[in-house]
Scaffold this active site. Structure first.
Site, PDB file in Angstrom:
ATOM      1  N   CYS A  54       0.832  -1.209   0.000  1.00 47.59           N
ATOM      2  CA  CYS A  54       0.000   0.000   0.000  1.00 47.59           C
ATOM      3  C   CYS A  54       0.869   1.263   0.000  1.00 47.59           C
ATOM      4  CB  CYS A  54      -0.908  -0.056   1.227  1.00 47.59           C
ATOM      5  SG  CYS A  54      -1.747   1.466   1.640  1.00 47.59           S
TER       6      CYS A  54
ATOM      7  N   CYS B 201       0.135   3.782   2.748  1.00 45.56           N
ATOM      8  CA  CYS B 201       0.595   3.213   4.030  1.00 45.56           C
ATOM      9  C   CYS B 201       2.081   3.493   4.220  1.00 45.56           C
ATOM     10  CB  CYS B 201       0.365   1.705   4.066  1.00 45.56           C
ATOM     11  SG  CYS B 201      -1.358   1.190   3.929  1.00 45.56           S
TER      12      CYS B 201
END
Length: 105
Positions: free
Chosen positions: A31, A34
């Protein structure tokens, strides 16, 4: 302080039974947002000595993510006395997380 990686087996002791406010970063290695949020939380963990910061990989710990209703990542859940007290979804700037922490302390 630092951001500690926790798994499903450690979650209850490290988060739900913690005596202080806990910031739980639900994330995944693949991600992009993230990975952008990680360093922000590391910085905050150095500044907020009375707050515990933990990281939970949703791919490796699906049951914990499901229990907390995490469907989008990154998802930062603020836990106090074993209960969720706030949540932030998606990448947010450091100041936004700092403001939430200020309100919760």
């Amino acid at each position: 302080m630092a951001v500690y990686r926790v798994n499903e087996n450690e979650f209850e002791d490290e988060v739900l039974k913690a005596k202080q406010l806990v910031v739980v970063d639900f994330n995944a290695d693949w991600c992009g947002p993230c990975r952008m949020l990680g360093p922000v939380l590391e910085e905050l963990s150095e500044e907020e000595k009375d707050v515990k910061f933990v990281s939970v990989n949703v791919d490796d710990n699906e049951a914990v993510a499901e229990k907390f209703g995490v469907f989008s990542i990154p998802c930062v859940v603020f836990v106090k006395d074993g209960k969720e007290v706030n949540r932030s979804v998606g990448f947010v700037p450091k100041s936004a997380i700092a403001d939430i922490l200020k309100d919760l302390k």
